[in-house]
Enzyme design. Structure first.
Site, PDB file in Angstrom:
ATOM      1  N   GLY A  13      -5.372   0.145   7.207  1.00 41.76           N
ATOM      2  CA  GLY A  13      -5.196   0.929   6.324  1.00 41.76           C
ATOM      3  C   GLY A  13      -4.670   0.153   5.051  1.00 41.76           C
ATOM      4  CG  LEU A  14      -5.807   1.639   1.094  1.00 45.71           C
ATOM      5  CD1 LEU A  14      -5.792   2.622   0.078  1.00 45.71           C
ATOM      6  CD2 LEU A  14      -6.434   0.306   0.500  1.00 45.71           C
ATOM      7  CB  SER A  15      -0.428  -2.139   0.611  1.00 45.13           C
ATOM      8  OG  SER A  15       0.665  -2.526   0.758  1.00 45.13           O
ATOM      9  N   GLY A  16       0.961   0.380   2.217  1.00 48.87           N
ATOM     10  CA  GLY A  16       1.856   1.677   1.842  1.00 48.87           C
ATOM     11  C   GLY A  16       1.158   3.078   2.639  1.00 48.87           C
ATOM     12  CB  ALA A  17      -1.789   3.679   4.629  1.00 46.05           C
ATOM     13  N   GLY A  18       1.232   3.483   5.778  1.00 44.50           N
ATOM     14  CA  GLY A  18       2.336   3.917   6.792  1.00 44.50           C
ATOM     15  C   GLY A  18       2.017   3.119   8.350  1.00 44.50           C
ATOM     16  CE  LYS A  19      -1.439  -1.597   7.047  1.00 44.12           C
ATOM     17  NZ  LYS A  19      -1.312  -0.984   5.747  1.00 44.12           N
ATOM     18  CB  SER A  20       5.078  -1.186   8.709  1.00 43.61           C
ATOM     19  OG  SER A  20       4.130  -2.327   8.285  1.00 43.61           O
ATOM     20  CB  SER A  22      -7.420  -5.818   9.274  1.00 36.87           C
ATOM     21  OG  SER A  22      -6.987  -4.502   9.821  1.00 36.87           O
TER      22      SER A  22
END
Length: 188
Positions: A21-28, A95
């Site tokens: 997902g985009l940067s800041g989407a919450g992946k981490s 990605s």
């Protein structure tokens, strides 16, 4: 003469849960919480974070399409090594290109693609590093979502909408999906 019987050792194959997902989407945030949950249940799990991978294994890589693919290739290699030893790899990487995620799917048995869906304006509001603002000013070339595309997954196994749900709710949904689809590492 005595016959020797050798018992076969069964080592479970780990899974790879790939959050994109985009940067800041919450992946981490989701990856960290899922990894903690798996470990808390006695499952060997490692979190492969995009920022950490770039810092430790991707020095010298830029953000061209070729460099991004090399970064993905390295993450896939590491996840595969972990999987072969029964460790679930929880990967949080932007990605951005479908062909990169398709490569990961081909290379990693037990690959689960999770699209962390969050509207660009919300991602920009969450951006504590100010990367989106720098990208909009032209200070960061090839920034995903601004000057470089993000190809939304066509058929992810799961989509988590982080602007609508809390991280806890998203991790619960992901855990339920993994369990319901018999990809729960504890039940595999």
């Amino acid at each position: 003469m005595t016959a020797q019987v050798h018992s076969q050792i069964q080592i479970p194959t780990g899974k790879t849960v790939w959050l994109t997902g985009l940067s800041g989407a919450g992946k981490s945030t989701l990856a960290s919480r899922l990894t903690d949950r798996l470990r808390g249940q006695g499952q060997p799990a490692e979190w492969l974070d995009g920022d950490e991978l770039r810092r430790n294994l991707g020095r010298g890589l830029g953000f061209s399409r070729e460099d991004r693919f090399e970064n993905i290739r390295r993450a896939v290699y590491l996840a595969g090594m972990l999987n072969r030893h029964g460790v679930t790899a929880v990967v949080s990487l932007i990605s951005p290109y479908a062909d990169m995620r398709d490569y990961a799917r081909r290379e990693l048995p037990g690959f689960v693609e999770v699209y962390v869906d969050c509207p660009l304006p919300v991602c920009e509001q969450r951006d504590v590093k100010g990367l989106y603002a720098k990208a909009r000013r032209g200070e960061i070339p090839e920034f995903t979502g601004i000057s470089d595309p993000y190809e939304i997954p066509a058929n992810p196994e799961l989509t988590l909408r982080t602007a609508e749900r809390t991280p806890e709710e998203c991790v619960e949904e992901l855990a339920a999906w993994l369990t319901g689809n018999r990809l729960d590492p504890l039940r595999a």
